[in-house]
Scaffold this motif. Structure first.
Motif, mmCIF file in Angstrom:
data_model
loop_
_atom_site.group_PDB
_atom_site.id
_atom_site.type_symbol
_atom_site.label_atom_id
_atom_site.label_comp_id
_atom_site.label_asym_id
_atom_site.label_seq_id
_atom_site.Cartn_x
_atom_site.Cartn_y
_atom_site.Cartn_z
ATOM 1 N N LYS A 1 0.832 -31.758 -17.656
ATOM 2 C CA LYS A 1 1.979 -31.870 -16.739
ATOM 3 C C LYS A 1 3.000 -30.754 -16.915
ATOM 4 C CE LYS A 1 2.191 -36.508 -15.265
ATOM 5 N NZ LYS A 1 3.100 -37.611 -15.018
ATOM 6 N N VAL A 2 3.233 -30.367 -18.172
ATOM 7 C CA VAL A 2 4.219 -29.309 -18.402
ATOM 8 C C VAL A 2 3.731 -28.015 -17.767
ATOM 9 C CG1 VAL A 2 5.436 -27.969 -20.137
ATOM 10 C CG2 VAL A 2 5.078 -30.418 -20.501
ATOM 11 N N ILE A 3 2.450 -27.745 -17.969
ATOM 12 C CA ILE A 3 1.896 -26.505 -17.416
ATOM 13 C C ILE A 3 1.880 -26.560 -15.884
ATOM 14 C CG2 ILE A 3 -0.242 -25.163 -17.197
ATOM 15 C CD1 ILE A 3 -0.598 -25.397 -20.166
ATOM 16 N N ALA A 4 1.545 -27.724 -15.330
ATOM 17 C CA ALA A 4 1.531 -27.854 -13.864
ATOM 18 C C ALA A 4 2.928 -27.614 -13.300
ATOM 19 C CB ALA A 4 1.020 -29.233 -13.461
ATOM 20 N N ALA A 5 3.955 -28.185 -13.971
ATOM 21 C CA ALA A 5 5.334 -28.009 -13.508
ATOM 22 C C ALA A 5 5.741 -26.544 -13.610
ATOM 23 C CB ALA A 5 6.279 -28.888 -14.327
ATOM 24 N N ALA A 6 5.297 -25.904 -14.704
ATOM 25 C CA ALA A 6 5.645 -24.499 -14.907
ATOM 26 C C ALA A 6 5.014 -23.641 -13.818
ATOM 27 C CB ALA A 6 5.157 -24.043 -16.287
ATOM 28 N N ARG A 7 3.756 -23.943 -13.501
ATOM 29 C CA ARG A 7 3.054 -23.178 -12.476
ATOM 30 C C ARG A 7 3.796 -23.337 -11.144
ATOM 31 N NH1 ARG A 7 -2.115 -25.367 -13.040
ATOM 32 N NH2 ARG A 7 -2.523 -24.213 -14.939
ATOM 33 N N ALA A 8 4.192 -24.584 -10.850
ATOM 34 C CA ALA A 8 4.879 -24.847 -9.581
ATOM 35 C C ALA A 8 6.204 -24.098 -9.503
ATOM 36 C CB ALA A 8 5.098 -26.342 -9.408
ATOM 37 N N ALA A 9 6.889 -23.991 -10.667
ATOM 38 C CA ALA A 9 8.198 -23.338 -10.678
ATOM 39 C C ALA A 9 8.086 -21.834 -10.917
ATOM 40 C CB ALA A 9 9.071 -23.969 -11.764
ATOM 41 N N GLY A 10 6.876 -21.373 -11.203
ATOM 42 C CA GLY A 10 6.689 -19.956 -11.505
ATOM 43 C C GLY A 10 7.360 -19.535 -12.805
ATOM 44 N N LYS A 11 7.396 -20.441 -13.778
ATOM 45 C CA LYS A 11 8.051 -20.143 -15.056
ATOM 46 C C LYS A 11 7.094 -20.431 -16.207
ATOM 47 C CE LYS A 11 12.825 -20.700 -13.879
ATOM 48 N NZ LYS A 11 13.704 -21.700 -13.328
ATOM 49 N N PRO A 12 7.332 -19.814 -17.377
ATOM 50 C CA PRO A 12 6.490 -20.137 -18.535
ATOM 51 C C PRO A 12 6.688 -21.604 -18.932
ATOM 52 C CG PRO A 12 7.903 -18.229 -18.980
ATOM 53 C CD PRO A 12 8.366 -18.826 -17.687
ATOM 54 N N ALA A 13 5.603 -22.242 -19.400
ATOM 55 C CA ALA A 13 5.660 -23.660 -19.769
ATOM 56 C C ALA A 13 6.716 -23.923 -20.850
ATOM 57 C CB ALA A 13 4.290 -24.125 -20.255
ATOM 58 N N GLY A 14 6.848 -22.966 -21.790
ATOM 59 C CA GLY A 14 7.814 -23.145 -22.876
ATOM 60 C C GLY A 14 9.233 -23.252 -22.333
ATOM 61 N N GLU A 15 9.512 -22.490 -21.283
ATOM 62 C CA GLU A 15 10.850 -22.507 -20.703
ATOM 63 C C GLU A 15 11.135 -23.856 -20.032
ATOM 64 O OE1 GLU A 15 13.039 -19.966 -17.310
ATOM 65 O OE2 GLU A 15 11.762 -18.781 -18.650
ATOM 66 N N ILE A 16 10.139 -24.359 -19.295
ATOM 67 C CA ILE A 16 10.268 -25.675 -18.651
ATOM 68 C C ILE A 16 10.504 -26.744 -19.718
ATOM 69 C CG2 ILE A 16 8.991 -27.467 -17.386
ATOM 70 C CD1 ILE A 16 9.654 -25.258 -15.534
ATOM 71 N N ALA A 17 9.703 -26.695 -20.768
ATOM 72 C CA ALA A 17 9.801 -27.716 -21.818
ATOM 73 C C ALA A 17 11.177 -27.669 -22.488
ATOM 74 C CB ALA A 17 8.698 -27.511 -22.854
ATOM 75 N N ARG A 18 11.664 -26.473 -22.772
ATOM 76 C CA ARG A 18 12.990 -26.354 -23.418
ATOM 77 C C ARG A 18 14.091 -26.879 -22.503
ATOM 78 N NH1 ARG A 18 10.772 -21.864 -25.560
ATOM 79 N NH2 ARG A 18 11.445 -20.534 -23.863
ATOM 80 N N PHE A 19 14.003 -26.532 -21.240
ATOM 81 C CA PHE A 19 15.019 -26.974 -20.277
ATOM 82 C C PHE A 19 15.088 -28.499 -20.218
ATOM 83 C CE2 PHE A 19 16.257 -28.396 -16.050
ATOM 84 C CZ PHE A 19 17.453 -27.713 -15.861
ATOM 85 N N PHE A 20 13.934 -29.152 -20.088
ATOM 86 C CA PHE A 20 13.950 -30.601 -19.934
ATOM 87 C C PHE A 20 14.155 -31.333 -21.270
ATOM 88 C CE2 PHE A 20 12.051 -29.465 -15.813
ATOM 89 C CZ PHE A 20 12.959 -30.139 -15.005
ATOM 90 N N THR A 21 13.882 -30.641 -22.375
ATOM 91 C CA THR A 21 14.204 -31.235 -23.673
ATOM 92 C C THR A 21 15.730 -31.326 -23.803
ATOM 93 O OG1 THR A 21 12.212 -30.314 -24.664
ATOM 94 C CG2 THR A 21 13.935 -31.005 -26.182
ATOM 95 N N GLU A 22 16.410 -30.249 -23.417
ATOM 96 C CA GLU A 22 17.881 -30.264 -23.456
ATOM 97 C C GLU A 22 18.435 -31.342 -22.515
ATOM 98 O OE1 GLU A 22 20.024 -28.764 -25.516
ATOM 99 O OE2 GLU A 22 18.129 -28.247 -26.496
ATOM 100 N N ALA A 23 17.829 -31.452 -21.336
ATOM 101 C CA ALA A 23 18.269 -32.470 -20.377
ATOM 102 C C ALA A 23 18.088 -33.869 -20.969
ATOM 103 C CB ALA A 23 17.490 -32.334 -19.072
ATOM 104 N N PHE A 24 16.983 -34.068 -21.675
ATOM 105 C CA PHE A 24 16.721 -35.358 -22.316
ATOM 106 C C PHE A 24 17.806 -35.664 -23.357
ATOM 107 C CE2 PHE A 24 14.781 -37.051 -26.295
ATOM 108 C CZ PHE A 24 14.631 -38.382 -25.903
ATOM 109 N N PHE A 25 18.152 -34.676 -24.175
ATOM 110 C CA PHE A 25 19.191 -34.903 -25.194
ATOM 111 C C PHE A 25 20.539 -35.229 -24.538
ATOM 112 C CE2 PHE A 25 16.726 -32.133 -28.383
ATOM 113 C CZ PHE A 25 16.140 -33.254 -28.939
#
Ligand code: ZN
Length: 481
Positions: free
Chosen positions: A85-109
């Protein structure tokens, strides 16, 4: 009365008997960080918070772990389809998966802080624990519980002691898996078997070297490996949403029990579903509400609902009861909370009274939260208390004590969101990082019993223009001077 909890594995209420009351070990299945948490996720995480807060009220110490699945394949359907899912979201947003994961980890906190969740002691990231997952798979291999081909590895569930504890599935009853060429199923011997390791497709962002080839781990092995690393193969409570009971919890338990011969969690707690207006939440239905959706007024104009309003709404139901979120229900909960705060404010400004009733009320509150975290009855005790004529210091002391568990701002000075900010996660808005860091350090010192050290830090925080007050549980709150 001692604490008792409903254990979903044995399907009965059990007396809570932790191995070490000074350090009750708890694991919670955390978020897959490819999108914002919706209110159903938050209701599940609230269960852990209520458990920790109740344990602390009753004098236990806690050590809690919540994983962050940052290489996500939380849903079996997605896993079956081989989609991360992280990779699919990253592909959809045109961003690296690590960036997506960091962004939503911060949002979760941020969401956790808004919900006033006490922070876990450790938030392990799945992507940082692949060596542990690999070594757990190797232990399973040593026990002959693994098979596979072409870079796919599967767990043979017939090797797991007590398999079917959650699903009630009798092994051998199911038909052998159909021989298909479909992705991860292609070499499976039976439907219950599950993937431990998969080969990486070319260009895949997250992949690791292993003796079975370059690839990535299956979901169930992730939680198993992280829980064992931080809590050991046997710990006190495992918490998660009811939808994770099978196959995720069945399979994580099977992995650890097979690899270590230990029991994994002693008590399993599951939070019930949350529906919105009677319907399952789904992106396609447009009803996957977040805290921001609650804050924005659905009718347009006006101020909407605070996280505390939502928290209060959740507390009106037992965690094991399915919750049907409606806007009317949320509005009624917000009004009830506002009235309750007003009543407590008026009572605590009056003269001290009700000392006689306080001890009985205090005991009653402890009893109901000890009864499988019965928060609706706990709220009833608070309402009863304000009707019973408590006043002044007695009212303030009871409200402060109960808010350590309820965390709905019972002593809030206004009906709007509290002006104070929790400092457990990152810097609250407007508070300089350095001040938040000092406050966190001070919390840690207080938790460790170093009050002199904590007081010295309080002075430094004051010098920086902030007051820190303690709302119990060793958590300081900051307020601009
Ligand atoms: Zn999990």
């Amino acid at each position: 009365m001692g604490l008792s909890l409903y254990d979903s594995a044995s399907r009965r209420i059990v007396p809570f008997e932790p191995a070490d009351p000074a350090r009750v070990r708890i694991y919670t299945c955390g978020p897959t960080v490819y999108r914002y948490a919706h209110i159903g996720n938050l209701r599940t995480y609230l269960l852990t918070d209520l458990l920790i807060r109740t344990l602390r009220l009753l004098g236990y110490g806690t050590f809690t772990v919540q994983n962050i699945t940052d290489m996500g394949h939380m849903h079996q359907e997605q896993l079956e389809a081989g989609e991360d899912k992280v990779i699919a979201a990253a592909r959809a947003a045109g961003k690296p998966a690590g960036e997506i994961a960091r962004f939503f980890t911060e949002a979760f906190f941020r969401d956790c802080a808004r919900m006033a969740f006490l922070p876990a002691d450790v938030y392990p990231r799945a992507s940082e624990h692949v060596p542990e997952m690999i070594s757990l798979v190797r232990s399973l291999e040593d026990r002959g519980a693994v098979y596979g081909a072409d870079g796919y590895l599967y767990f043979d569930v017939t090797k797991a002691p007590g398999y079917g504890i959650f699903s009630g599935a009798g092994l051998g009853e199911a038909e052998p898996a159909e021989r298909t060429d479909a992705g991860i199923h292609r070499h499976k011997r039976r439907p219950e078997d599950f993937t431990l390791w998969m080969p990486a497709e070319p260009g895949r962002e997250y992949q690791w070297e292993s003796r079975w080839g370059r690839g990535w781990p299956g979901w169930h092995i992730e939680c198993a490996a992280m829980a064992v690393k931080y809590l050991g193969p046997e710990f006190d409570v495992h918490v998660g949403g009811i939808d994770l009971r099978f196959p995720h919890h069945e399979n994580s338990r099977a992995v650890v029990a097979t690899a270590t011969g230990k029991r994994f969690a002693t008590v399993w707690m599951h939070a019930a579903h949350l529906l919105v207006e009677g319907k399952k939440m789904a992106k396609s239905a447009g009803n996957e509400h977040t805290l921001d959706d609650l804050a924005a007024d659905p009718g347009g104009g006006g101020h909407g609902f605070s996280p505390a309003d939502f928290r209060y709404y959740c507390l009106t139901l037992h965690y094991a009861s399915p919750m049907n979120f409606t806007w009317e229900g949320q509005a009624a909960a917000a009004r009830a909370l506002s009235r309750l705060r007003g009543a407590i404010r008026r009572a605590s400004r009056g003269g001290t009274s009700g000392e006689g009733a306080a001890a009985a009320l205090r005991a009653e509150f402890c009893n109901v939260v000890s009864d499988d975290l019965n928060m609706p009855r706990a709220l009833a005790v608070v309402h009863k208390a304000v009707r019973s004529g408590i006043g002044g210091d007695v009212a303030r002391a009871l409200a402060a004590e109960w808010d350590m568990v309820l965390a709905i701002g019972l002593l809030s000075e206004t009906d709007a969101e509290s002006e104070t900010a929790d400092v457990g996660f990152g810097a609250p808005e407007g508070v300089p990082d350095a001040v938040a860091a000092l406050a966190r350090e001070r919390d840690a010192l207080r938790s460790a019993g170093d009050y002199a050290g904590a007081d010295a830090l309080r002075e430094r925080i004051r010098a920086a223009g902030y007051d820190v007050s303690d709302q119990g549980m060793g958590r300081g709150r900051l307020r601009k001077r």
